[in-house]
Write an enzyme that holds these catalytic residues in place. Structure first.
Site, PDB file in Angstrom:
ATOM      1  N   GLU A 127      31.787  46.391   3.366  1.00  0.00           N
ATOM      2  CA  GLU A 127      32.719  45.097   3.352  1.00  0.00           C
ATOM      3  C   GLU A 127      33.611  46.132   4.283  1.00  0.00           C
ATOM      4  O   GLU A 127      34.215  46.633   5.233  1.00  0.00           O
ATOM      5  CB  GLU A 127      32.711  44.276   3.531  1.00  0.00           C
ATOM      6  CG  GLU A 127      33.378  42.956   4.230  1.00  0.00           C
ATOM      7  CD  GLU A 127      33.394  42.229   4.926  1.00  0.00           C
ATOM      8  OE1 GLU A 127      33.938  42.402   6.398  1.00  0.00           O
ATOM      9  OE2 GLU A 127      32.428  41.556   4.893  1.00  0.00           O
ATOM     10  N   ASP A 154      34.052  47.924   8.269  1.00  0.00           N
ATOM     11  CA  ASP A 154      35.628  47.322   9.117  1.00  0.00           C
ATOM     12  C   ASP A 154      36.255  49.097   9.409  1.00  0.00           C
ATOM     13  O   ASP A 154      36.620  48.704  10.530  1.00  0.00           O
ATOM     14  CB  ASP A 154      36.695  46.789   8.172  1.00  0.00           C
ATOM     15  CG  ASP A 154      36.055  45.338   7.668  1.00  0.00           C
ATOM     16  OD1 ASP A 154      35.207  44.888   8.467  1.00  0.00           O
ATOM     17  OD2 ASP A 154      36.493  44.119   7.337  1.00  0.00           O
ATOM     18  N   SER A 210      31.033  40.556  10.536  1.00  0.00           N
ATOM     19  CA  SER A 210      31.299  41.966   9.658  1.00  0.00           C
ATOM     20  C   SER A 210      31.282  43.387  10.763  1.00  0.00           C
ATOM     21  O   SER A 210      32.534  44.295  10.602  1.00  0.00           O
ATOM     22  CB  SER A 210      31.531  41.890   8.268  1.00  0.00           C
ATOM     23  OG  SER A 210      31.312  40.698   7.898  1.00  0.00           O
ATOM     24  N   ASP A 234      31.833  42.661  35.509  1.00  0.00           N
ATOM     25  CA  ASP A 234      32.769  43.327  34.686  1.00  0.00           C
ATOM     26  C   ASP A 234      32.941  43.707  33.572  1.00  0.00           C
ATOM     27  O   ASP A 234      32.964  44.367  33.201  1.00  0.00           O
ATOM     28  CB  ASP A 234      33.582  44.648  35.433  1.00  0.00           C
ATOM     29  CG  ASP A 234      32.956  45.109  36.674  1.00  0.00           C
ATOM     30  OD1 ASP A 234      31.646  45.568  37.409  1.00  0.00           O
ATOM     31  OD2 ASP A 234      33.525  45.753  38.124  1.00  0.00           O
TER      32      ASP A 234
END
Length: 623
Positions: free
Chosen positions: A351, A355, A555, A597
């Site tokens: 994790e 990140d 995540s 957009d």
């Protein structure tokens, strides 16, 4: 006891041992170089007149329940008690209760995977967090709306931390009442934050159980991890009820937000001229979201951050190898600039690696911080520790990516409302806080009556954060259009009403959706989430020097979006504009205006992500 980064031990008088500093004019320097004034100076300067103790308002008496009543409440399974306000556990069992009735939770017990290891020794040290009642929260909410709405003349006119403190700091009566209560029970080792609305105190178990009658501290273990919590509700005297929101470190167990893996084949035919790939990398993200090699940060005064909990650590060597493998197409950094908290040297967490590597890929060449809140003290709540840091640091990154959550129904109303206020404080300062929507779809709460309901997640359901869901490529091996990732969390809060900024979008969705679950499963008038989404499926990650494929979860999508927002901030700062701050009012205005957009509808809705939108950097021009 160690001092947390950014906190102060300025509550003791110089030369007076361990007494609280209530009457000296000396200032004390905190660990970040700022000043925390003693309470007498603060109270004089903020109120305008010298402080004198006032009698608590709204309550009389204050006697705690006799043991017999306490045992009777346990035996008769009294309805839920407000753990932080009840003078006794029968407070909501009888009519005419003098305390405000609030739908607070019954603590459901020990989560799966945690084993009971017995009572804790009376002398065992605890770290408890006292959330003091704030003032000015209604004014704060109006201010957040003004500085976050692009149509407002105050848009982008953010406050400093010191200005936020002046708005929300507890009243002199609250400060004095709580400190006298603590001191009267021998609690002396406390530290405050700049905003004065949290106290973090160290005390032995025996003292905590006298301070908070009803509490019993036990140890729980899960593998190598150990926590100290009370399986029973606590009480405080009636005269404290109006001065405390909750006491942290008592009940809540940390809930891990885990990434998942495994490729999932789709039956849909590929689109023409779609690019083949073997998993999502920074290059694939840049291709899909129209980012060129020149879309990187340029300014030294811009920064971004991710928060990590539960002994999750990244390794600088993994980041360097990741960028060597996947970062050749754009200017990038190979080092995190600052770690706030404890950065362990053991095995890297998947994790944490995910990140850091992906916020630094979309938010390329932007200074990056990591908040590492391991919860190393057995009674500490890592998420709460992160919130305290936000209230105690004057200089912070503009964008924060967080993958963390709990079920709404496992938390007390008082706790969630207070956490919401902390997010409002961040929004008033111009910070963008993004939370992963979770990887359990809409969730499921099974009840004995058979009327099952969906199970919203918090803080994903907070109206003061931007919640990020997940999408997948329609064909998992081609850069094609996106559909909702079936694991992506989403739904409607059972606690927080729908904010005005999203009301029109949600109404349109509910009118036009071709297939919806039974209306009894969800609260269609609640805060809907997620607010936007990005690819969350089949990522490449380097962890412990090993490249791993097929990593999935929100995540992944959350730091990707966070990096994009940091990159937009970089462009805005170059033009002399304020950072984006709290995104949601602007996001929904853009969606309402039909600015293709910036937004694209996601089809193929799965269990969650009903409000799924994905957002590319082609939205630069509209901010």
């Amino acid at each position: 006891m160690p001092t947390l980064p950014g906190t102060h031990r300025g509550l003791r008088c110089p030369g007076r041992g361990r007494q609280f500093c209530l009457d000296t004019g000396t200032t004390h320097r905190g660990s970040w170089g700022g000043h925390l004034h003693p309470l007498s100076v603060l109270l004089t300067s903020t109120v305008g007149t010298p402080f004198s103790p006032q009698a608590p308002r709204g309550h009389s008496g204050g006697a705690l329940c006799p043991p017999a009543l306490w045992e009777h409440a346990r035996a008769t399974q009294c309805p839920p008690v407000p753990c932080w306000v009840a003078t006794c556990p029968l407070a909501l069992c009888r009519p005419g209760c003098p305390h405000r009735p609030a739908p607070l939770h019954i603590w459901d017990g020990v989560p799966p995977g945690w084993a009971h290891a017995g009572r804790v020794d009376p002398g065992h040290p605890l770290q408890l967090t006292f959330a003091l009642r704030q003032r000015g929260t209604a004014h704060l909410a109006r201010l957040v709306e003004a500085v976050s709405d692009p149509q407002s003349p105050r848009y982008g006119q953010y406050l400093s931390l010191e200005q936020v403190r002046d708005l929300v700091q507890p009243s002199p009566s609250t400060l004095m009442t709580v400190l006298k209560w603590l001191q009267g029970h021998g609690v002396e080792d406390c530290q405050s934050v700049i905003t004065l609305d949290f106290l973090e105190c160290y005390l032995p178990v025996s003292m905590a159980e006298r301070l908070l009658p009803g509490a019993e501290f036990h140890r729980y273990v899960q593998g190598q991890r150990s926590l100290v919590r009370s399986p029973l509700p606590y009480t405080v005297p009636a005269e404290l009820a109006e001065h405390l929101d909750f006491v942290g470190g008592m009940h809540r167990f940390p809930k891990e937000h885990k990434t998942v893996s495994g490729a999932r084949a789709r039956k849909d035919p590929p689109l023409a001229r779609a690019s083949f790939h073997l998993g999502v990398t920074p290059a694939i993200l840049r291709q899909r979201y129209n980012m060129t090699g020149g879309d990187v940060g340029l300014l030294p005064n811009n920064s971004q951050a991710c928060a990590q909990f539960l002994e999750q650590y990244f390794h600088q060597a993994d980041l360097a190898e990741f960028m060597q493998l996947f970062g050749s197409g754009f200017a990038h950094r190979t080092q995190v600039d600052r770690v706030v908290g404890h950065q362990g040297h053991g095995k890297a967490g998947l994790e944490a690696s995910l990140d850091v590597e992906y916020i630094m890929s979309t938010g390329a060449n932007i200074s990056t911080w990591v908040f590492s809140n391991a919860g190393r003290h057995e009674s500490q709540e890592p998420f709460l520790a992160w919130l305290l840091l936000l209230s105690n640091m004057s200089a912070l990154p503009w964008v924060h990516s967080v993958s963390y959550g709990d079920d709404e129904d496992s938390l007390s109303l008082a706790y969630m409302e207070r956490v919401n206020t902390e997010f409002m404080k961040a929004a008033a300062r111009g910070l963008t806080i993004l939370f992963a929507s979770g990887d359990d779809g809409a969730g499921c709460r099974r009840v004995h009556s058979g009327n099952h309901t969906f199970r919203p997640s918090f803080p994903a359901s907070s109206p003061y954060v931007t919640t990020v869901g997940g999408t997948s490529f329609k064909n998992p091996f081609l850069v094609t259009e996106e559909v909702t990732d079936y694991i992506s969390g989403g739904g409607f809060s059972n606690i927080f009403p729908m904010p005005e900024y999203q009301a029109a979008a949600v109404r349109q969705f509910l009118r036009s959706a071709s297939k919806l679950p039974p209306s009894s499963y969800y609260n269609s008038s609640g805060r809907a989430y997620p607010d936007l989404a990005a690819l969350s499926d089949n990522y490449w990650v380097v962890t412990n020097r090993i490249p791993l494929p097929w990593v999935s979860g929100t995540s992944a999508s959350t730091p990707v979006v966070a990096g994009m927002v940091a990159l937009i901030n970089d462009r805005r700062l170059q033009r002399g504009l304020a950072p984006l701050g709290f995104l949601n009012p602007a996001l929904y205005q853009l969606q309402k205006q039909g600015l293709g957009d910036a937004f694209y509808d996601v089809s193929g809705v799965g269990d969650g992500g009903w409000m799924g939108l994905y957002w590319g950097l082609r939205g630069f021009g509209v901010f």
